[in-house]
Design a protein around this motif. Structure first.
Motif, PDB file in Angstrom:
ATOM      1  N   SER A   1       0.821  -1.213   0.000  1.00 34.57           N
ATOM      2  CA  SER A   1       0.000   0.000   0.000  1.00 34.57           C
ATOM      3  C   SER A   1       0.852   1.260   0.000  1.00 34.57           C
ATOM      4  N   CYS A   2       2.094   1.177  -0.490  1.00 32.48           N
ATOM      5  CA  CYS A   2       2.935   2.377  -0.416  1.00 32.48           C
ATOM      6  C   CYS A   2       2.780   3.311  -1.598  1.00 32.48           C
ATOM      7  N   SER A   3       2.188   2.806  -2.691  1.00 27.49           N
ATOM      8  CA  SER A   3       2.124   3.613  -3.907  1.00 27.49           C
ATOM      9  C   SER A   3       0.741   4.250  -4.014  1.00 27.49           C
ATOM     10  N   PRO A   4       0.635   5.570  -3.826  1.00 26.01           N
ATOM     11  CA  PRO A   4      -0.683   6.182  -3.719  1.00 26.01           C
ATOM     12  C   PRO A   4      -1.485   6.145  -5.024  1.00 26.01           C
ATOM     13  N   GLY A   5      -0.779   6.103  -6.170  1.00 30.88           N
ATOM     14  CA  GLY A   5      -1.489   5.963  -7.436  1.00 30.88           C
ATOM     15  C   GLY A   5      -2.169   4.607  -7.490  1.00 30.88           C
ATOM     16  N   TRP A   6      -1.445   3.623  -7.033  1.00 25.94           N
ATOM     17  CA  TRP A   6      -1.991   2.261  -6.978  1.00 25.94           C
ATOM     18  C   TRP A   6      -3.201   2.201  -6.044  1.00 25.94           C
ATOM     19  N   ILE A   7      -3.080   2.856  -4.892  1.00 28.26           N
ATOM     20  CA  ILE A   7      -4.195   2.841  -3.944  1.00 28.26           C
ATOM     21  C   ILE A   7      -5.442   3.454  -4.585  1.00 28.26           C
ATOM     22  N   LYS A   8      -5.230   4.592  -5.259  1.00 30.33           N
ATOM     23  CA  LYS A   8      -6.391   5.233  -5.876  1.00 30.33           C
ATOM     24  C   LYS A   8      -6.930   4.351  -7.002  1.00 30.33           C
ATOM     25  N   TYR A   9      -6.031   3.665  -7.666  1.00 36.01           N
ATOM     26  CA  TYR A   9      -6.461   2.781  -8.751  1.00 36.01           C
ATOM     27  C   TYR A   9      -7.362   1.664  -8.223  1.00 36.01           C
ATOM     28  N   ILE A  10      -6.906   0.995  -7.193  1.00 34.59           N
ATOM     29  CA  ILE A  10      -7.708  -0.144  -6.691  1.00 34.59           C
ATOM     30  C   ILE A  10      -9.030   0.363  -6.103  1.00 34.59           C
ATOM     31  N   GLU A  11      -8.973   1.567  -5.514  1.00 37.56           N
ATOM     32  CA  GLU A  11     -10.224   2.122  -4.980  1.00 37.56           C
ATOM     33  C   GLU A  11     -11.253   2.391  -6.074  1.00 37.56           C
ATOM     34  N   HIS A  12     -10.770   2.851  -7.240  1.00 36.30           N
ATOM     35  CA  HIS A  12     -11.680   3.127  -8.353  1.00 36.30           C
ATOM     36  C   HIS A  12     -12.070   1.870  -9.112  1.00 36.30           C
ATOM     37  N   TYR A  13     -11.082   1.002  -9.346  1.00 38.53           N
ATOM     38  CA  TYR A  13     -11.292  -0.064 -10.330  1.00 38.53           C
ATOM     39  C   TYR A  13     -11.606  -1.428  -9.703  1.00 38.53           C
ATOM     40  N   TYR A  14     -11.167  -1.624  -8.480  1.00 37.78           N
ATOM     41  CA  TYR A  14     -11.484  -2.886  -7.804  1.00 37.78           C
ATOM     42  C   TYR A  14     -11.960  -2.589  -6.386  1.00 37.78           C
ATOM     43  N   PRO A  15     -12.984  -1.775  -6.235  1.00 35.22           N
ATOM     44  CA  PRO A  15     -13.374  -1.322  -4.896  1.00 35.22           C
ATOM     45  C   PRO A  15     -13.794  -2.479  -3.987  1.00 35.22           C
ATOM     46  N   GLU A  16     -14.167  -3.596  -4.596  1.00 37.23           N
ATOM     47  CA  GLU A  16     -14.600  -4.728  -3.772  1.00 37.23           C
ATOM     48  C   GLU A  16     -13.418  -5.557  -3.280  1.00 37.23           C
ATOM     49  N   GLN A  17     -12.195  -5.182  -3.696  1.00 35.68           N
ATOM     50  CA  GLN A  17     -11.015  -5.969  -3.323  1.00 35.68           C
ATOM     51  C   GLN A  17     -10.120  -5.244  -2.319  1.00 35.68           C
ATOM     52  N   LEU A  18     -10.649  -4.214  -1.651  1.00 35.27           N
ATOM     53  CA  LEU A  18      -9.784  -3.391  -0.791  1.00 35.27           C
ATOM     54  C   LEU A  18      -9.206  -4.163   0.386  1.00 35.27           C
ATOM     55  N   ASP A  19      -9.856  -5.256   0.766  1.00 39.97           N
ATOM     56  CA  ASP A  19      -9.359  -6.050   1.899  1.00 39.97           C
ATOM     57  C   ASP A  19      -7.973  -6.633   1.651  1.00 39.97           C
ATOM     58  N   HIS A  20      -7.626  -6.727   0.371  1.00 44.06           N
ATOM     59  CA  HIS A  20      -6.313  -7.280   0.065  1.00 44.06           C
ATOM     60  C   HIS A  20      -5.188  -6.321   0.426  1.00 44.06           C
ATOM     61  N   LEU A  21      -5.519  -5.044   0.489  1.00 44.84           N
ATOM     62  CA  LEU A  21      -4.464  -4.071   0.760  1.00 44.84           C
ATOM     63  C   LEU A  21      -3.955  -4.187   2.185  1.00 44.84           C
ATOM     64  N   SER A  22      -2.664  -4.038   2.337  1.00 44.74           N
ATOM     65  CA  SER A  22      -2.092  -3.892   3.674  1.00 44.74           C
ATOM     66  C   SER A  22      -2.682  -2.617   4.277  1.00 44.74           C
ATOM     67  N   THR A  23      -2.909  -2.633   5.556  1.00 41.60           N
ATOM     68  CA  THR A  23      -3.454  -1.426   6.182  1.00 41.60           C
ATOM     69  C   THR A  23      -2.371  -0.408   6.500  1.00 41.60           C
ATOM     70  N   CYS A  24      -1.116  -0.743   6.197  1.00 47.34           N
ATOM     71  CA  CYS A  24      -0.024   0.188   6.479  1.00 47.34           C
ATOM     72  C   CYS A  24      -0.167   1.463   5.675  1.00 47.34           C
ATOM     73  N   LYS A  25       0.046   2.585   6.333  1.00 47.08           N
ATOM     74  CA  LYS A  25       0.219   3.832   5.610  1.00 47.08           C
ATOM     75  C   LYS A  25       1.481   3.726   4.772  1.00 47.08           C
ATOM     76  N   SER A  26       1.607   4.598   3.824  1.00 45.15           N
ATOM     77  CA  SER A  26       2.831   4.610   3.024  1.00 45.15           C
ATOM     78  C   SER A  26       3.952   5.188   3.883  1.00 45.15           C
ATOM     79  N   PRO A  27       5.199   4.942   3.518  1.00 48.49           N
ATOM     80  CA  PRO A  27       6.317   5.517   4.270  1.00 48.49           C
ATOM     81  C   PRO A  27       6.210   7.038   4.412  1.00 48.49           C
TER      82      PRO A  27
END
Lengths: 543, 581, 127, 161
Positions: free
Chosen positions: B300-326
Motif C-alpha cells: 500500500s505504499c504507492s498512492p497511485g496504486w491505492i487510488k487505482y484499486i479504490e476506483h477499479y477494484y473497490p470490492e477488493q480493498l481487503d487485500h491491501l495492507s493497512t499500512c500507511k505509506s512511508p
C-alpha cells in the motif's frame, strides 16, 4: 409464382423517394387494387434509373414506356389510359415529347451510357433476389466456384485492369493479389460503402438498386483472397441503403448464396452489415477499419497496408462498392471484354453522379475516356438558363476544378492528372458562370475543416488556416500575402499529411487559384465578386 | 527474415536490417530528424508530421518515425521542400499555441520549443488564435492546460495503455480535436489515479504537477515553523539529472546538503519509515498467514496504486495492507514521536516531502492522513520541483559539500532504498520476513527474481521453519505499471491468484520512473536509475530493515506492543470505495 | 440451395417471371387490343388467358402486350400475332378458350388458326 | 412530447443499454452500433448512457466519449426531438443551400447547433447527404428532403409541429 402481363417499375432510389415516389407508388397500388387489376399488373420498387432530375420515374413493361415526374395525381390517368387502354400518356414522357419521336432510352442521356455496374439498377426489384437471379445475378460467383481457382480469379481481375473506383484508383487486381498472398488468418473482405464525397451518390444508388451485385462481388473477392467473413460499412446517413442491404443479405443467406458451403463448393462466406455514424474520413480505408473496430475513425499510417495488416491486424481486402460490383461481369465476360470497354489506360466504365448546373442531373455510367464535353452537353443536356459552362469539379470536394478550356479532355485517370484533377469517386459537379470561385472555395474549405479527423497536424491545422484565409479574402479583407500563405499551406498539406484527405483537400483551391486567380485577385485588390455571394461588391471581372 | 538493406541518407550509405525505420537508420547515419509525437518507449503514431522526409519515388513525403527502409532506398532529410514542410508544420502548431514560454513550466525543457528552434521557426506567419480552454488544477496533483496540447497523444498512450486507466482520450474531431477527459470533466471528478505518467509523456507544458514550491518557501520563511523534510528513496538517484549531473548519479549526500542550505530545520529520510513499513507490513503478512486473513496481501505504499484499486477494484480493498505509506508514516511520526522527543508543538512542525511522485500530493491531502486535525504531511514537492527550488536558491548542486541525514529519522538501511525500484518492497520484506520466520540469517540478500522491468514478476520463497523440519512456501509477485497491476487484480478477482504477497507500484520501473521525476523517464533512463538504487543498497552497511537501530529504538521508546493503539493510529489507515466512472 | 443445378433451376424460373421486361429482338409479339370496346367485350380475359397459357407452356420468346382500340369494335376482342419475319395475323371475336387455342396452335406450332382470323381493310393494319 | 431525458432514471438507461448490448454483442467493435441504437429515442447520448455502455463493454469512459464525439451523427449534448440537418456541400451550395439555411434559421429562430426553446428542433449543418442530384437537401431525423426551396423547407418543418 404468378405471372403478370405487365410490370410497372417505380423508382424507389432515395432521390426519387424524396421526390414523392412513395405516394406515387401507394396511389398506383391502390388504383390497381381498386380496379381488381392486381393479377395483371405487378408494381415493383426498383433502384435508380439515373435521371434523378426527372423523378419520380415509372417504367411500364412490356412496352418499356418511361414516364417522368409522375405525381400521385397522374395515377388515375396512367391507369385509365395506359394500363387499361394501352395508350401512352404523352404529357408524362421525357420533356413531354410524343412517344413516336422520343422514348427515354433513346435520348442521348441513355444512348451515350454503357451500363455494366448499373446493369440491374432500375431493372430489378432490389428486395427480390429472384429478379437478380433472373438477370444473371450470382452467375459470376457460380462460375468462379465451379470452374476457377482463387488464383484464376485474381489473375482475371489483374488482367482486366480494373482500377479501384473509390477514389485512389489503385489497380483492384493487385490488392486482391496482395491479400491472397498475405500470410495470416483469418482474412477479411471489407466493402467500403462509406460514400461521403459531396456530389457523389453512386454507391448509394447501387446499394439501393442492386445490392446483390455487391454481395456477389464480395463473395467472389472472399473466394479469391481466402476470406470467409465480409463486412460492408455503409454511411450512417444512408438509411435506405442499410435497410435494403440487410434484407438482401438475408435473402442471399436464405438462398444459400451466403453461408457455409456455397453451391456445394465447400466455400463459405458471410457478410455483416455495419453502419457508419457521420464521418467523411471513414471513406479512407484504414479509417474505415478503425471505425469497424469500434474506434475513432482515424486513418492509420501506411505501411503496413490493409492487405497485410488490416481489420484487427489481419490481411484485409478493402474495395469500394462500385469496384466490387464490377467483379461478376468481369468474371462472366472475361478480362478481355472488360478491357475492350473504356480507354487504353483505364479499362471499363465509370459511374458518375451528375449534379449542379446541368439540365439532366443524376446517375450515369459511361466508358472511361469519354470527354467532359460529351458528358456535359450530350448526357447532361447542357447548361440550363442560357448560362455558360464555367468549370466542372470532378472527383468531389477533394477534386480539381476543370475550366472550359479543358472541356475536351477525355475523362480517365492520366488525362485528369494532367490538368491537376483526379477521377475520385465519380462526382461531377457542373458550375455555370453565375458562381464565384472564392465563394465555392469557401464551401470546400468549410467542408474540410469540418471533416478533417484532427489527427495529423498539416490537415487539422491546415484546413482551418486555409478556411480562415479564404473567408478573409471572400470578406474583402484578404491580402496578396494571404495567397502566398495559402500556397505554403497547400504545399505542406499535399506532401506531409497522413492520409489522402489531407493530401487532396487543397486540390480544389489549388486548381481554383490556377485557373481562376483573377477572381481571387479581384476580391483582394478591388473587393469585387462576380456573384455577390461573398458579401463584397458585385461585378467587375473578366471571367 | 532480417535481410540487410543499404539505405542512402543524404548521400551517405548506411546498412541496417530491412524494416528498420528511416528515423533509426538516419540516427545511425549521424542524421538527426526532429520529432514530436515520437517517444522511444511508445508505439509509432506518425501524427505530428514533423519528421517527414523525401523518399525517392514516393509521391508524398513520408514520416521517418514509421516508414520502413528497403534495400536501395534513397532518402533526403534536408531538401529545401522538406525543410519548408517541417517548418510549416511547426508554424501551424504554433499559430494557436500560447506564446508564454517565459512563464511556462517547460521553459528550456520543452520539446516543442526545441523542435521549433531546430526547424528554424522565426515568425508566426499564420492567423493566430487561442483556444481558451480551462486550466484544470482540480486534483491538486496533476494540472492540465489543454491550450498547450499539440495532440501528439503520448499522454493518451501512457494513461490508457501503460497504466490501463484511460481517463484521457482524444476527443472531438478536426480543428476541435484535443486530448481530454470524458465530458471534459476535471481530473478530480474522474477516475484518474494522478500517477503523473501523462506528465512524463507530454512534450509541452500541457501537463504538469500542481506547484507547491511557493508554499514551501513561505513555510521556510516562517520563524514559527519547524520545517522538516523527508526524501523518498527514488529522489536521490534522479535529482542530479535536472541539476547538471549524468543520468544514474547517486546524489544522496548532495541532496541532504542542498536541503539544509535551503533552510530545512531537519533533513530526514523517508527510508527510515520505509524500514518501519517493512516491520509493520511484515508482521501484518505473518499475522494474515497465521490467522487466515485475506490473501494475497498487497502493498500500500504507492498512492497511485491505492487510488487505482479504490476506483477499479473497490470490492477488493481487503487485500491491501493497512499500512500507511512511508511518506505518511514519516509525517505522523514527525508530529508525534519526533515532536515529543524534541519538545516541539506538533502544530509548529511543518513536514515537507520530496517525492518522485505526483500522487503523493493527493495522498498527503487524503482526509485519512491526519491525526486529531493535524495533517501528517503539509507539502509535497516532486523531484522536479525540488530541482527548481535549488535553481532558485542559486545552489551549485554538483559542487556542494556532501552531508549526511539528520538523526534519528534519517537513519535507514539498504532494504529501504530499494523501495524506489520495482520489486524493492518485496525484496526488502523477504529479507526481513525470512529472518523473522526462520530465525536464521539469510544466505543471499539479493532476490533478483523480483528485480527488472518485466511487467509482472513472480517468485516463490521457501522459508525453513525453526523446528528444522517444516518449511513455509511464500508465493510472491511484483507488478509495476497499472496495466500490469490489472493483470494481477483480474486473477485476484477471479480467485486465480495463489500469491501470498504482492507488491504493486503504479509507475513503470517503480518510483524511479515516477510521475514527479525529471523528464523524460525513458526506459533507458529508468534502467540507469535502477542500477543506482541497487548500488546504493549495496553500499549500505545495514541492508535489512529489522536491523535498523533507529527503528528498533522507535519501537522500544515509543510504539507499544504490536497492534497497539498508538501504532494503529499513527501507522495504519483505511481505504474508500470509489467509482470507476 | 446447395448446388449449381439448383441455382440454374431457380434462375430459369425467375427469368420467366421477368420475361415481360425483356426487350427481345426475335420475340413473337402478341398484342391485344385493349380499347374500351375491347375491354367491354372481354379483352381482359383474353389477355390473361394468353399470359397464363404462354407461361404454362414455357414460351420464353413470346411477348404479350396491348394496343389501343383498332377501330373495328364489332370484331372485338381482337389480338394480333407477329412472328419474326412474317406478316401480322389478326384474330377477332376471341374469348379465353380461343386465346388458349391460338397459343397452342399458332405460337407453338406456327399454324395459323384460320377460324378466328379476321381480314382488315387495307390488309396491313397499324392499329 | 418532449424527449429530453436528463430526468430519466439511471435504471431505465441501464436497461436500455443492456438490451442494446445484448442485441449487438459485447465486443468493442459493436460500439458504434450500440451508440447508434441508444441514440434513437433521445437524439443524443447522455452521460449515464455512455457510463453504462463503458461498463458493459469494459471500456474507459473517456474512450467511449472520445469515440462518440468523433462522429457527427452522435451528440453528447441534448438535442431536440427533431434534428434538422441542412446540407452545406458544394452541389447543394450551387443549388442555393445558403437560402435554405437562412430560411430554416429564421423559421426556427435558432442558429446552427442550437435547439429551439420548446426542445422540438435542433438545427445542424451537414457535409453531404448523398442526394446531390436533387439539391438543395436537408434531413430531419432519418428522413431526407430534396429539391428544396426556402418556402418548401419551411412547409416541411411546419409539418413536424
Amino acid at each position: 409464382m404468378s405471372i403478370h402481363r405487365s410490370h410497372i417499375l417505380v423508382c424507389s432510389g432515395s432521390n426519387c423517394t424524396l421526390r414523392a415516389s412513395v405516394p406515387v407508388r401507394m396511389a398506383l397500388r391502390a388504383a390497381i387494387a381498386d380496379q381488381g387489376l392486381d393479377k395483371e399488373f405487378k408494381v415493383i420498387e426498383t433502384g435508380c434509373f439515373g435521371l434523378c432530375q426527372e423523378g419520380p420515374i415509372m417504367v411500364i413493361y412490356p412496352e418499356g414506356i418511361h414516364y417522368c415526374g409522375v405525381q400521385p395525381d397522374d395515377i388515375d390517368e396512367i391507369v385509365e389510359t395506359h394500363l387499361k387502354k394501352g395508350r401512352v400518356v404523352n404529357r408524362l414522357l421525357y420533356r413531354g415529347e410524343a412517344e413516336q419521336e422520343v422514348t427515354l432510352p433513346s435520348t442521348p442521356f441513355y444512348q451515350r451510357q454503357h451500363r455494366v455496374v448499373l446493369r440491374n439498377v432500375g431493372a430489378v426489384d432490389p428486395e427480390n433476389i429472384e429478379e437478380s437471379l433472373a438477370r444473371d445475378g450470382y452467375q459470376g460467383l457460380a462460375k468462379a466456384l465451379d470452374t476457377m481457382s482463387p488464383r484464376d480469379v485474381v489473375q482475371t481481375m489483374l488482367d482486366s485492369g480494373l482500377q479501384g473506383r473509390g477514389g485512389a484508383g489503385f489497380p483492384a487486381g493487385r490488392k486482391w493479389d496482395f491479400t491472397l498472398r498475405a500470410s495470416g488468418e483469418p482474412k477479411y473482405v471489407v466493402c467500403n460503402a462509406d460514400e461521403g464525397e459531396p456530389g457523389t451518390s453512386k454507391d448509394r444508388l447501387i446499394l439501393e438498386g442492386d445490392p446483390h451485385a455487391v454481395i456477389e462481388g464480395m463473395a467472389i473477392a472472399g473466394y479469391a483472397v481466402g476470406a470467409s467473413q465480409g463486412f460492408i460499412y455503409i454511411r450512417g446517413e444512408y438509411q435506405l441503403s442499410l435497410q435494403r442491404f440487410r434484407k438482401a443479405v438475408e435473402q442471399a443467406r436464405e438462398y444459400g448464396l451466403l453461408g457455409s458451403d456455397i453451391l456445394g463448393s465447400g466455400f463459405s462466406f458471410n457478410v455483416e452489415v455495419r453502419s457508419g455514424a457521420g464521418a467523411y474520413v471513414c471513406g479512407e480505408e484504414t479509417a474505415l477499419l478503425n471505425s469497424l473496430e469500434g474506434r475513432r475513425g482515424e486513418p492509420r499510417y501506411k505501411p503496413p497496408f490493409p492487405a497485410n495488416e488490416g481489420l484487427w491486424g489481419k490481411p484485409t481486402l478493402i474495395n469500394n462498392v462500385e469496384t466490387l460490383a464490377n467483379a461478376a461481369p468481369i468474371l462472366m465476360h472475361g478480362a478481355q471484354w472488360y478491357r475492350s470497354l473504356g480507354s487504353e489506360d483505364c479499362p471499363g466504365t465509370k459511374v458518375f453522379t451528375l449534379s449542379g448546373d446541368v439540365a439532366n442531373r443524376g446517375l450515369i455510367e459511361v466508358p472511361m475516356g469519354i470527354t467532359l464535353r460529351e458528358i456535359v452537353e450530350d448526357i447532361g443536356g447542357g447548361i440550363p438558363g442560357g448560362r455558360q459552362f464555367k468549370m466542372a469539379q470532378i472527383g468531389g470536394t477533394s477534386g480539381g476544378c476543370i475550366p472550359a478550356e479543358h472541356l475536351d479532355i477525355p475523362i480517365d485517370i492520366p488525362h485528369l492528372d494532367d490538368v491537376g484533377a483526379s477521377l475520385g469517386s465519380g462526382a461531377l459537379l457542373i458550375v455555370d458562370d453565375s458562381h464565384c470561385m472564392v465563394d465555392l472555395s469557401k464551401t470546400f474549405l468549410h467542408f474540410f475543416a469540418h471533416e478533417s479527423c484532427g489527427q495529423c497536424t498539416p490537415c487539422r491545422e491546415g484546413t482551418m488556416l486555409m478556411r480562415k484565409l479564404v473567408d478573409g479574402i471572400a470578406a474583402g479583407s484578404g491580402t496578396r500575402k494571404d495567397l502566398e500563405l495559402l500556397e505554403r499551406i497547400t504545399a505542406t498539406m499535399r506532401k506531409a499529411s497522413l492520409c489522402g484527405l489531407g493530401q487532396t483537400a487543397p486540390t480544389p483551391v489549388l486548381t481554383a487559384l490556377r485557373y481562376f486567380s483573377d477572381e481571387y485577385e479581384a476580391h483582394i485588390d478591388s473587393g469585387r465578386c462576380i456573384s455577390g455571394a461573398c458579401g463584397v461588391a458585385v461585378g467587375g471581372m473578366k471571367s | 527474415m532480417t535481410d540487410n538493406a543499404v539505405v542512402t541518407i543524404n548521400g551517405t550509405e548506411v546498412t541496417v536490417p530491412e524494416g528498420t525505420t528511416i528515423l533509426t537508420a538516419a540516427e545511425l547515419a549521424g542524421v538527426q530528424i526532429p520529432t514530436l509525437c515520437n517517444h522511444p518507449d511508445q508505439m509509432i503514431k506518425a501524427v505530428c508530421r514533423v519528421c517527414v522526409v523525401e523518399v525517392e519515388g514516393a509521391r508524398v513525403f513520408q514520416p521517418a518515425c514509421s516508414f520502413p527502409v528497403w534495400d536501395g532506398m534513397n532518402v533526403r532529410t534536408n531538401s529545401p521542400a522538406v525543410i519548408e514542410a517541417r517548418k510549416t508544420v511547426v508554424e501551424m502548431l504554433l499559430s494557436r499555441h500560447p506564446q508564454d514560454c517565459l512563464q511556462c513550466e517547460r521553459n528550456l525543457h520543452c520539446e516543442l520549443q526545441n523542435v521549433s528552434k531546430s526547424v528554424g521557426v522565426n515568425e508566426r506567419p499564420f492567423p493566430e488564435e487561442t483556444r481558451d480552454l480551462p486550466i484544470d488544477d482540480s486534483s491538486g496533483a496533476v494540472v492540465r492546460e489543454a491550450d498547450k496540447c499539440i495532440n501528439c497523444r503520448r499522454c493518451v498512450e501512457a494513461c490508457a495503455d501503460v497504466q490501463g486507466v484511460g481517463v484521457l482520450s482524444t476527443v472531438n474531431r478536426g480543428y476541435d480535436t484535443v486530448v481530454s477527459t470524458a465530458f471534459n470533466e476535471p481530473l478530480e471528478q474522474v477516475s484518474c489515479v494522478l500517477c503523473g505518467q501523462c506528465i512524463q509523456a507530454c512534450p509541452t507544458g500541457a501537463l504538469r504537477e500542481h506547484n507547491d514550491i511557493d508554499r514551501v518557501w513561505r513555510a521556510l520563511a516562517d520563524p514559527n515553523k519547524h520545517v522538516v523534510v523527508q526524501t523518498a528513496p527514488a529522489v536521490r538517484v534522479a535529482i542530479g539529472e535536472d541539476l547538471g549531473l549524468p543520468v544514474g548519479t547517486r546524489a544522496t549526500k548532495l541532496l541532504t546538503s542542498a536541503l539544509r542550505q535551503l533552510g530545512f530545520d531537519g533533513v530526514f529520510d523517508t527510508d527510515f519509515t520505509a524500514d518501519l513499513t517493512i516491520m509493520e507490513e511484515g508482521s501484518e503478512l505473518l499475522q494474515r498467514l497465521q490467522e487466515g486473513g485475506t490473501l494475497p496481501m498487497i502493498t500500500s505504499c504507492s498512492p497511485g496504486w491505492i487510488k487505482y484499486i479504490e476506483h477499479y477494484y473497490p470490492e477488493q480493498l481487503d487485500h491491501l495492507s493497512t499500512c500507511k505509506s512511508p511518506q505518511q508514516m514519516f509525517g505522523a511520526l514527525a508530529k508525534s514521536y519526533y515532536a515529543e522527543k524534541n519538545q516541539y508543538n506538533p502544530d509548529d512542525i511543518y513536514v515537507v516531502s520530496i517525492m518522485p511522485c505526483t500522487a503523493k500530493k493527493f495522498e498527503a491531502n487524503r482526509p485519512e492522513m491526519a491525526a486529531e486535525g493535524i495533517r501528517d504531511v503539509d507539502a509535497v514537492l516532486t523531484t522536479r520541483e525540488l530541482a527548481q527550488m535549488i535553481d532558485q536558491a542559486g545552489l551549485d548542486f554538483p559542487n556542494l559539500k556532501e552531508e549526511e541525514y539528520d538523526s534519528p529519522l534519517g537513519i535507514s538501511t539498504g532494504a529501504a532504498v530499494i523501495f524506489g525500484a520495482t520489486g524493492g518492497v518485496m525484496e526488502a520484506a523477504l529479507r526481513t520476513v525470512y529472518e523473522l520466520v526462520t530465525e536464521q540469517e539469510l544466505p543471499a540478500l539479493d532476490f533478483t527474481s523480483v528485480r527488472g522491468l518485466d511487467g509482472v514478476k513472480e517468485a516463490s520463497v521457501l522459508l525453513p521453519l525453526p523446528n528444522g523440519e517444516d518449511s513455509l512456501e511464500v508465493k510472491v509477485a511484483a507488478a509495476h505499471g497499472l496495466a500490469s497491476a490489472r493483470q494481477i487484480m483480474e486473477k485476484v478477482k477471479n480467485g486465480e491468484a495463489d500469491y501470498h504477497f504482492v507488491e504493486v507500484m503504479s509507475c513503470p520501473g517503480g518510483c524511479i520512473g515516477g510521475g514527479g521525476q525529471p523528464r523524460p523517464s525513458t526506459t533507458e533512463r529508468r534502467e540507469k536509475r535502477l542500477q543506482a538504487i541497487y548500488d546504493e543498497d549495496e553500499a549500505m552497511t545495514i541492508r535489512k530493515s529489522h536491523e535498523n537501530p533507529a527503528v528498533k529504538a522507535l519501537y522500544e521508546e515509543y510504539l507499544e506492543k504490536p497492534l497497539g493503539e498508538r501504532r494503529h493510529k499513527l501507522l495504519h489507515t483505511h481505504y474508500v470505495q470509489r467509482s470507476r466512472y | 440451395m446447395k448446388s449449381m443445378q439448383e441455382l440454374e433451376a431457380i434462375r430459369q424460373k425467375a427469368k420467366k417471371a421477368m420475361k415481360v421486361r425483356e426487350g427481345q429482338e426475335n420475340a413473337i409479339v402478341v398484342s391485344v387490343a385493349m380499347g374500351t370496346c375491347g375491354i367491354a367485350k372481354g379483352a381482359r380475359d383474353v389477355m390473361m388467358a394468353l399470359v397464363d397459357e404462354t407461361a404454362k407452356r414455357g414460351l420464353d420468346s413470346v411477348v404479350i402486350t396491348q394496343s389501343g382500340c383498332a377501330g373495328f369494335c364489332e370484331k372485338e376482342p381482337m389480338a394480333k400475332v407477329h412472328m419474326p419475319g412474317q406478316p401480322e395475323i389478326n384474330y377477332g371475336y376471341l374469348d379465353a378458350n380461343r386465346a388458349r387455342d391460338i397459343v397452342a396452335r399458332h405460337l407453338v406450332h406456327g399454324e395459323i388458326v384460320h377460324d378466328y382470323v379476321v381480314q382488315l381493310p387495307g390488309g396491313e393494319d397499324r392499329a | 412530447m418532449i424527449m429530453l431525458c436528463s430526468c430519466r432514471e439511471v435504471k431505465i438507461v441501464r436497461e436500455d443499454v443492456k438490451e442494446a448490448v445484448q442485441r449487438c454483442g459485447r465486443e468493442k467493435h459493436q460500439l458504434l452500433e450500440i451508440l447508434g441504437q441508444l441514440q434513437k429515442g433521445t437524439n443524443f447520448l447522455e452521460r449515464d448512457t455512455l457510463v453504462a455502455v463503458a461498463e458493459e463493454l469494459d471500456l474507459p469512459l473517456a474512450e467511449v466519449y472520445g469515440t462518440a464525439t468523433f462522429y457527427s451523427l452522435y451528440s453528447t449534448k441534448p438535442r431536440g426531438r427533431y434534428v434538422v440537418r441542412v446540407c452545406e456541400s458544394a452541389p447543394c451550395h450551387i443549388d442555393g443551400a445558403a437560402d435554405i439555411l437562412a430560411a430554416v434559421k429564421a423559421h426556427l429562430g435558432v442558429a446552427v447547433d442550437e435547439t429551439t426553446d420548446n426542445s422540438q428542433f435542433t438545427l445542424e449543418t451537414t457535409s453531404c447527404l448523398g442526394v446531390c442530384s436533387v439539391g438543395p437537401a436537408m434531413m430531419i431525423n432519418d428522413e431526407v428532403y430534396g429539391n428544396l426551396t426556402p418556402d418548401r423547407a419551411v412547409e416541411i418543418l411546419q409539418s413536424y409541429n
